[in-house]
Scaffold this motif. Structure first.
Motif, PDB file in Angstrom:
ATOM      1  N   THR A  26     -25.528  22.618  32.641  1.00  0.00           N
ATOM      2  CA  THR A  26     -24.322  22.745  31.834  1.00  0.00           C
ATOM      3  C   THR A  26     -23.338  21.664  32.242  1.00  0.00           C
ATOM      4  N   ILE A  27     -23.025  20.771  31.321  1.00  0.00           N
ATOM      5  CA  ILE A  27     -22.141  19.642  31.615  1.00  0.00           C
ATOM      6  C   ILE A  27     -20.700  20.138  31.661  1.00  0.00           C
ATOM      7  N   GLY A  28     -20.034  19.926  32.799  1.00  0.00           N
ATOM      8  CA  GLY A  28     -18.674  20.407  32.992  1.00  0.00           C
ATOM      9  C   GLY A  28     -17.639  19.569  32.261  1.00  0.00           C
ATOM     10  N   PRO A  29     -16.371  20.006  32.298  1.00  0.00           N
ATOM     11  CA  PRO A  29     -15.311  19.308  31.564  1.00  0.00           C
ATOM     12  C   PRO A  29     -15.122  17.858  31.989  1.00  0.00           C
ATOM     13  N   VAL A  30     -15.154  17.586  33.298  1.00  0.00           N
ATOM     14  CA  VAL A  30     -14.918  16.214  33.767  1.00  0.00           C
ATOM     15  C   VAL A  30     -16.038  15.290  33.305  1.00  0.00           C
ATOM     16  N   ALA A  31     -17.296  15.737  33.479  1.00  0.00           N
ATOM     17  CA  ALA A  31     -18.429  14.919  33.046  1.00  0.00           C
ATOM     18  C   ALA A  31     -18.433  14.742  31.534  1.00  0.00           C
ATOM     19  N   ALA A  32     -18.064  15.792  30.808  1.00  0.00           N
ATOM     20  CA  ALA A  32     -18.025  15.686  29.340  1.00  0.00           C
ATOM     21  C   ALA A  32     -16.963  14.685  28.905  1.00  0.00           C
ATOM     22  N   PHE A  33     -15.775  14.773  29.511  1.00  0.00           N
ATOM     23  CA  PHE A  33     -14.687  13.865  29.140  1.00  0.00           C
ATOM     24  C   PHE A  33     -15.077  12.420  29.445  1.00  0.00           C
ATOM     25  N   GLY A  34     -15.640  12.176  30.634  1.00  0.00           N
ATOM     26  CA  GLY A  34     -16.007  10.821  31.008  1.00  0.00           C
ATOM     27  C   GLY A  34     -17.120  10.264  30.151  1.00  0.00           C
ATOM     28  N   SER A  35     -18.125  11.086  29.848  1.00  0.00           N
ATOM     29  CA  SER A  35     -19.240  10.625  29.029  1.00  0.00           C
ATOM     30  C   SER A  35     -18.786  10.244  27.634  1.00  0.00           C
ATOM     31  N   ILE A  36     -17.958  11.097  27.051  1.00  0.00           N
ATOM     32  CA  ILE A  36     -17.483  10.827  25.692  1.00  0.00           C
ATOM     33  C   ILE A  36     -16.571   9.607  25.675  1.00  0.00           C
ATOM     34  N   LEU A  37     -15.775   9.438  26.715  1.00  0.00           N
ATOM     35  CA  LEU A  37     -14.897   8.266  26.791  1.00  0.00           C
ATOM     36  C   LEU A  37     -15.713   6.972  26.708  1.00  0.00           C
ATOM     37  N   VAL A  38     -16.780   6.894  27.495  1.00  0.00           N
ATOM     38  CA  VAL A  38     -17.607   5.685  27.516  1.00  0.00           C
ATOM     39  C   VAL A  38     -18.277   5.460  26.163  1.00  0.00           C
ATOM     40  N   ILE A  39     -18.769   6.538  25.541  1.00  0.00           N
ATOM     41  CA  ILE A  39     -19.489   6.402  24.276  1.00  0.00           C
ATOM     42  C   ILE A  39     -18.558   5.991  23.142  1.00  0.00           C
TER      43      ILE A  39
ATOM     44  N   GLN B 184     -16.155   9.971  13.199  1.00  0.00           N
ATOM     45  CA  GLN B 184     -15.579  11.050  14.002  1.00  0.00           C
ATOM     46  C   GLN B 184     -16.255  12.381  13.711  1.00  0.00           C
ATOM     47  N   LEU B 185     -16.460  12.692  12.439  1.00  0.00           N
ATOM     48  CA  LEU B 185     -17.069  13.970  12.086  1.00  0.00           C
ATOM     49  C   LEU B 185     -18.525  14.041  12.530  1.00  0.00           C
ATOM     50  N   VAL B 186     -19.245  12.933  12.401  1.00  0.00           N
ATOM     51  CA  VAL B 186     -20.634  12.920  12.867  1.00  0.00           C
ATOM     52  C   VAL B 186     -20.686  13.084  14.383  1.00  0.00           C
ATOM     53  N   MET B 187     -19.778  12.425  15.100  1.00  0.00           N
ATOM     54  CA  MET B 187     -19.753  12.555  16.558  1.00  0.00           C
ATOM     55  C   MET B 187     -19.427  13.989  16.982  1.00  0.00           C
ATOM     56  N   VAL B 188     -18.512  14.643  16.269  1.00  0.00           N
ATOM     57  CA  VAL B 188     -18.192  16.046  16.571  1.00  0.00           C
ATOM     58  C   VAL B 188     -19.435  16.909  16.391  1.00  0.00           C
ATOM     59  N   ARG B 189     -20.104  16.718  15.279  1.00  0.00           N
ATOM     60  CA  ARG B 189     -21.306  17.497  14.968  1.00  0.00           C
ATOM     61  C   ARG B 189     -22.394  17.281  16.023  1.00  0.00           C
ATOM     62  N   GLU B 190     -22.604  16.024  16.391  1.00  0.00           N
ATOM     63  CA  GLU B 190     -23.650  15.704  17.358  1.00  0.00           C
ATOM     64  C   GLU B 190     -23.271  16.161  18.771  1.00  0.00           C
ATOM     65  N   ALA B 191     -21.994  15.995  19.126  1.00  0.00           N
ATOM     66  CA  ALA B 191     -21.565  16.359  20.478  1.00  0.00           C
ATOM     67  C   ALA B 191     -21.723  17.855  20.724  1.00  0.00           C
ATOM     68  N   LEU B 192     -21.472  18.676  19.715  1.00  0.00           N
ATOM     69  CA  LEU B 192     -21.665  20.119  19.880  1.00  0.00           C
ATOM     70  C   LEU B 192     -23.121  20.441  20.206  1.00  0.00           C
ATOM     71  N   GLY B 193     -24.044  19.670  19.618  1.00  0.00           N
ATOM     72  CA  GLY B 193     -25.450  19.874  19.926  1.00  0.00           C
ATOM     73  C   GLY B 193     -25.802  19.433  21.331  1.00  0.00           C
ATOM     74  N   VAL B 194     -25.290  18.286  21.740  1.00  0.00           N
ATOM     75  CA  VAL B 194     -25.608  17.757  23.061  1.00  0.00           C
ATOM     76  C   VAL B 194     -24.988  18.611  24.162  1.00  0.00           C
ATOM     77  N   PHE B 195     -23.777  19.122  23.929  1.00  0.00           N
ATOM     78  CA  PHE B 195     -23.064  19.900  24.941  1.00  0.00           C
ATOM     79  C   PHE B 195     -23.206  21.405  24.715  1.00  0.00           C
ATOM     80  N   LEU B 196     -24.326  21.813  24.107  1.00  0.00           N
ATOM     81  CA  LEU B 196     -24.721  23.222  23.987  1.00  0.00           C
ATOM     82  C   LEU B 196     -23.710  24.071  23.237  1.00  0.00           C
ATOM     83  N   GLY B 197     -23.028  23.472  22.261  1.00  0.00           N
ATOM     84  CA  GLY B 197     -22.126  24.231  21.411  1.00  0.00           C
ATOM     85  C   GLY B 197     -20.792  24.586  22.031  1.00  0.00           C
ATOM     86  N   ASN B 198     -20.502  24.096  23.240  1.00  0.00           N
ATOM     87  CA  ASN B 198     -19.242  24.437  23.900  1.00  0.00           C
ATOM     88  C   ASN B 198     -18.085  23.688  23.251  1.00  0.00           C
TER      89      ASN B 198
END
Length: 445
Positions: A104-117, A19-33
């Protein structure tokens, strides 16, 4: 039962580590948002609940306690050890495969992408917990269930402390996940061996050896990081506590990327000049200047064209300072006695320092995240004013002006102006490559 309890400790360790690694990596992929944190943690909770429901049905189907349940748990632990590495590859490949550069990946795309991963690992870990509860309940009764949950919690705490220590020591995400995989596969092997299933135990150990060998011998970080920047040859990549830094080179130009966002270029001379001279022209005899971020932007060389006595450069990330000192992007003013670099949070520094300055230059992106937004507030303006000498100037930039002020840009610019006016008597707005704001209690021309 003891092996099941140890297995749950290993699962808790793997879950928090992942979980912590995914949080760290996701901030990088989603431009720190930071909106990605809500998407990740929300998906994590309900997907794990789905896995728990599936595991509960496995036991409610009437399967007796014994070897089959233990072996099922062992294989779930093996999957929980292997899936995080696959998730990491999928997360790093997400942007270059499915989204255009700069998008810039929006909220819906971010939620769906993370769900699948997240889906495979979360379902497996939830299922493993339910199977372990059923196994312990069938063997030792309901009174022993607390051991399963305590082991899971202890493993989670240990995982959090381990990630903290490994991050401070500079471990890559692959190294962190590899350590968790080793713990999980060892627990799976012991569990299978005690159930008399030697082949699964040997298979788990062999798989663990292969994973650790790949993680230790292959440059997986270098390979997957090369997917992130929009073009160019990767010259340097490093991970700090504050994000991922990548330096790329294309047609002789070197660009520094932080969490997927370009923060400086060694050939963007116009932006460097604009960020300095609009403010310094107001106070050309300034003795002391404070530069908030932008150490690699070229702004420092422009400030040193004036007869300043000292330039204090504030940077939050020590990795950026090391990159500047190494000359990996541009080598300027490293040995200039007038330059003092401070590694600190700018808001904390402004509140606590006894230093006073004639000009404060802020070289930061627009407030697109909570981390950046705190530099565009009334409180920040008052803190900056505290360190300015009488008549000193604060300068920052917002948005980009081409030839039309859109409604969104108008709201952004008016908010910036009103924020500065809450602390300073005079505010000037100068459209350039970006829209620059100058604020002071002294005259502005």
């Amino acid at each position: 039962m003891r092996t099941v309890v140890w297995g749950m400790g290993a699962l808790g360790f793997a879950a928090v580590t992942t979980q912590l690694v995914m949080v760290r990596e996701a901030l990088g992929v989603f431009l720190g948002n930071e909106i990605v944190l809500g998407a990740l943690l929300g998906n994590w909770l309900w997907l794990t609940a789905v896995g728990t429901w599936i595991g509960g049905r496995h036991r409610r189907s009437g399967e007796p306690a014994g070897a089959p349940g233990g072996i099922a748990l062992a294989w779930l632990l093996v999957l929980a050890a292997v899936l995080p590495e696959i998730q990491l590859v999928a997360l790093r490949a997400l942007r270059p495969l499915f989204f255009p550069p700069g998008f810039t990946i929006g909220p819906v795309a971010a939620f769906g992408s993370i769900l699948v991963i997240l889906l495979p690992f979360c379902v497996v870990s939830g299922c493993a917990l339910a199977v372990a509860v059923g196994e312990v309940k069938a063997r030792a009764g309901g009174d022993a269930l607390r051991r399963v949950y305590v082991a899971d919690c202890v493993g989670s705490v240990a995982g959090g402390l381990a990630v903290l220590g490994m991050a401070v020591a500079g471990w890559s995400s692959w190294g962190v996940l590899g350590s968790a995989a080793g713990v999980g596969l060892a627990a799976a092997s012991v569990l299978a061996w005690t159930r008399g299933r030697h082949r699964p135990a040997i298979a788990a150990l062999a798989l663990g050896t292969v994973i650790l060998a790949i993680a230790g011998g292959a440059d997986l970080d270098g390979l997957t990081w090369r997917w992130q920047p929009a073009g160019g040859v990767v010259r340097l990549q490093t991970q700090s506590a504050y994000g991922r830094l990548v330096v790329t080179e294309s047609a002789g130009q070197r660009v520094v990327w932080q969490n997927g966002l370009p923060i400086s270029s060694d050939q963007d001379l116009e932006a460097a000049e604009e960020s300095v001279h609009l403010a310094m022209a107001q106070r050309p005899a300034a003795g002391r200047v404070l530069l908030l971020s932008g150490l690699l932007s070229g702004a420092l060389a422009e400030v040193l064209k004036y007869p300043v006595a000292e330039v204090v450069c504030l940077e939050l990330d020590p990795a950026l300072v090391r990159l500047w000192q190494s000359g990996g992007v541009r080598r300027e003013a490293v040995d200039d006695a007038r330059v003092r670099v401070v590694v600190a949070d700018s808001r904390v520094y402004l509140r606590e320092t006894a230093d006073r300055f004639d000009v404060v230059l802020m070289r930061l992106p627009d407030p697109a995240t909570a981390l950046l937004n705190r530099f565009y507030t009334t409180e920040f303006c008052r803190e900056a004013k505290r360190v300015l000498r009488a008549g000193g100037v604060l300068a920052w930039a917002l948005g980009r002006y081409e030839n039309v002020v859109s409604p969104d840009l108008a709201r952004l610019l008016s908010t910036g102006r009103r924020t500065l006016e809450s602390a300073f008597r005079h505010v000037e707005v100068l459209p350039g490559g970006r829209v620059w704001f100058l604020a002071s209690d002294g005259p502005l021309t």
